[in-house]
Design an enzyme around this catalytic site. Structure first.
Site, PDB file in Angstrom:
ATOM      1  N   ASP A  32       0.852  -1.179   0.000  1.00  0.00           N
ATOM      2  CA  ASP A  32       0.000   0.000   0.000  1.00  0.00           C
ATOM      3  C   ASP A  32       0.894   1.237   0.000  1.00  0.00           C
ATOM      4  O   ASP A  32       1.745   1.379   0.876  1.00  0.00           O
ATOM      5  CB  ASP A  32      -0.876  -0.039   1.256  1.00  0.00           C
ATOM      6  CG  ASP A  32      -1.784   1.172   1.377  1.00  0.00           C
ATOM      7  OD1 ASP A  32      -2.278   1.646   0.339  1.00  0.00           O
ATOM      8  OD2 ASP A  32      -1.982   1.652   2.503  1.00  0.00           O
ATOM      9  N   ASP A  35       0.532   5.285   0.085  1.00  0.00           N
ATOM     10  CA  ASP A  35      -0.479   6.303   0.314  1.00  0.00           C
ATOM     11  C   ASP A  35       0.185   7.671   0.365  1.00  0.00           C
ATOM     12  O   ASP A  35       1.168   7.853   1.085  1.00  0.00           O
ATOM     13  CB  ASP A  35      -1.185   5.999   1.646  1.00  0.00           C
ATOM     14  CG  ASP A  35      -2.541   6.654   1.710  1.00  0.00           C
ATOM     15  OD1 ASP A  35      -2.589   7.892   1.635  1.00  0.00           O
ATOM     16  OD2 ASP A  35      -3.546   5.924   1.825  1.00  0.00           O
ATOM     17  N   ASP A  65       3.365   1.095   3.334  1.00  0.00           N
ATOM     18  CA  ASP A  65       2.853   0.955   4.700  1.00  0.00           C
ATOM     19  C   ASP A  65       3.120  -0.490   5.136  1.00  0.00           C
ATOM     20  O   ASP A  65       2.452  -1.413   4.661  1.00  0.00           O
ATOM     21  CB  ASP A  65       1.344   1.269   4.713  1.00  0.00           C
ATOM     22  CG  ASP A  65       0.752   1.133   6.117  1.00  0.00           C
ATOM     23  OD1 ASP A  65       1.414   0.531   6.990  1.00  0.00           O
ATOM     24  OD2 ASP A  65      -0.373   1.618   6.317  1.00  0.00           O
TER      25      ASP A  65
END
Ligand SMILES: [Zn+2]
Ligand SMILES: [Zn+2]
Length: 373
Positions: free
Chosen positions: A95, A97, A281
Site C-alpha cells: 500500500d 499512500d 505501509d
C-alpha cells in the site's frame, strides 16, 4: 453522513454498479476468498463467501454498498470466523499512500471539519465556532501527491522485479480510489509467507535496518572501506547511485565519504533511507488476514473507483477513475479547497448553493464538503 446525502450517493452508486458491471469481477480462486462490505452509516459485514460474478453483482444491486472488500488471503472456509477459516496463503500486497509521503503540498490541501457543528476550518486544534476538539482531517488529494505516489510505485516495481525476480505479469497496480495505490503480487513463491516474513520483506523494500558494514564501511579502519559500485545489484547499487550520482565523481566522493568516518556515514545512511527507501505501509503488507477494497468498486471517501492502472505513467486518477454520472445536481457546498475532476476545476466554495455534475457533487459530499440541497 446525513440521510438526504445518503439517498443521493446511494442512487449514484447503484447506477454506477449497474452501468459498470464490466469493471467489477470476483478475483481468481473466488471460493477461497473472504468478502466484506459496508453501507453508509452502517458497520462492516465480513466473513462472506461469494461464488461468482453473478452473485457479486447481485450483492451490489441489492445492498448498494458504500465500500466492498475482498481478502488477499485464501482460506478453506472463508465464511467461518477467523480462527476457523484455515489460512492457506495470501497474495503479497503493498500500500502506497500519499499521506505517508510527508509532501510539502499536503498542508495546502487539507482542512479540518468539526464533528460537533460541521464547521470547516483550515487548520487548528479547536473548532473556531463551537470550540470542540473533535476535528476530522480531510484531504483533497492533489496532482503532486499522485505523481509522487506513482514514483514510489515505480521504485517498488523495480525492487520487486530486479531484486526478487518477480515477473511483470505477476504484478498488478491499482489506484485505491482516494489517495494512493495498491500493488498486488500474484506469485506462488510468496503466497505462503507468514506475517513475520512479510515484515522482513517490507523492511528490505523500505531500506530499513541497514548497517554501514553492508555498504562496505569499515568501523575499525576507515581506510579499508570499500564502497559499493553503481553497477551493483540491489540496494548496494542504489545507494552507490545516491552517493556518487555519476561515475566521474566517484574517486573524489569515495575519499570524502571514507574520511568522514563511520558515525558520519551512519547518520548519512539515515538520510539516504528517507530518500531512497520505498514508502510502503508495512502494516498492510504484514497483515495476512485483511480485506482490501475490491478492484472496480467505488471508494466512499471520494466517489472515485479503485481501478487497474494499465498505463501507470499516463494514469490520471482525477479523470480515469472518475466514472460517475454527469447529470447536474444542486448542492450547498462549503469546500475551502479547489479540486479538479475530468479536467474541470471546482471551488473553492463558501457555503454556496451551486449546480455541478453528479460526480463532483458526490466527491464533495463524500469528503464532507457539501450537502444535498
Ligand atoms: Zn464546531
Ligand atoms: Zn499534494
Amino acid at each position: 453522513m446525513f440521510e438526504k446525502n445518503v439517498k443521493l450517493v446511494n442512487d449514484v452508486f447503484k447506477e454506477y454498479y449497474f452501468k459498470h458491471f464490466e469493471l467489477i469481477h470476483v478475483p481468481t480462486r473466488t471460493s477461497e476468498r473472504e468478502f466484506g462490505y459496508q453501507k453508509f452509516n452502517e458497520g462492516m459485514t465480513r466473513h462472506l463467501s461469494i461464488k461468482d460474478d453473478k452473485e457479486l453483482h447481485l450483492l451490489l444491486m441489492t445492498q448498494v454498498p458504500s465500500d466492498v472488500y475482498c481478502s488477499n488471503a485464501y482460506y478453506s472456509f472463508p465464511n467461518l470466523p477467523m480462527s476457523e477459516k484455515d489460512w492457506k496463503g495470501a497474495d503479497l500486497i503493498f500500500d502506497i499512500d500519499a499521506k505517508d509521503l510527508k509532501l510539502d503540498c499536503r498542508t495546502s490541501h487539507i482542512c479540518c471539519k468539526c464533528n460537533s457543528c460541521q464547521n470547516i476550518v483550515k487548520q487548528g486544534i479547536n473548532c473556531s465556532v463551537c470550540g470542540s476538539t473533535k476535528l476530522e482531517t480531510i484531504s483533497v488529494t492533489c496532482k503532486n501527491c499522485m505523481s509522487e505516489s506513482k514514483k514510489e510505485v515505480v521504485r517498488l516495481l523495480e525492487i520487486l522485479t530486479k531484486d526478487f525476480g518477480i515477473q511483470k505479469e505477476e504484478i498488478k497496480v491499482c489506484f485505491s480510489g482516494n489517495e494512493g495505490f495498491h500493488v498486488y503480487v500474484v506469485n506462488s513463491d510468496y503466497q505462503t509467507l507468514d506475517s513475520r516474513e512479510r515484515a522482513d520483506l517490507a523492511d528490505y523494500i523500505m531500506f530499513n535496518g541497514i548497517i554501514p558494514e553492508t555498504l562496505g564501511m569499515n568501523k575499525q579502519n576507515n581506510s579499508k572501506s570499500t564502497l559499493p559500485d553503481v553497477n551493483e545489484r540491489g540496494w548496494r547499487g542504489r545507494v552507490a547511485k545516491e552517493i556518487f550520482g555519476s561515475k566521474s565523481k566517484r574517486a573524489k566522493i569515495v575519499q570524502e565519504v571514507i574520511s568522514g568516518g563511520y558515525s558520519v556515514f551512519q547518520a548519512k545512511l539515515e538520510d539516504w533511507r528517507q530518500e531512497i527507501g520505498v514508502k510502503i505501509d508495512p502494516k498492510v503488507t504484514m497483515d495476512i488476514h485483511r480485506i482490501f477494497r475490491l478492484e472496480g468498486s467505488l471508494n466512499s471517501k471520494s466517489g472515485l473507483s479503485k481501478i487497474l492502472c494499465k498505463d501507470l505513467e499516463n494514469f490520471d486518477p482525477f479523470s480515469d477513475a472518475c466514472l460517475l454520472g454527469d447529470e447536474n445536481v444542486e448542492i450547498i457546498a462549503n469546500c475551502p479547497i479547489s479540486f479538479k475532476l475530468k479536467n474541470k476545476k471546482y471551488g473553492p466554495y463558501e457555503k454556496e448553493k451551486i449546480t455541478v455534475p453528479k460526480y463532483a457533487a458526490v466527491y464533495m459530499i463524500c469528503k464532507g464538503f457539501a450537502d444535498i440541497n
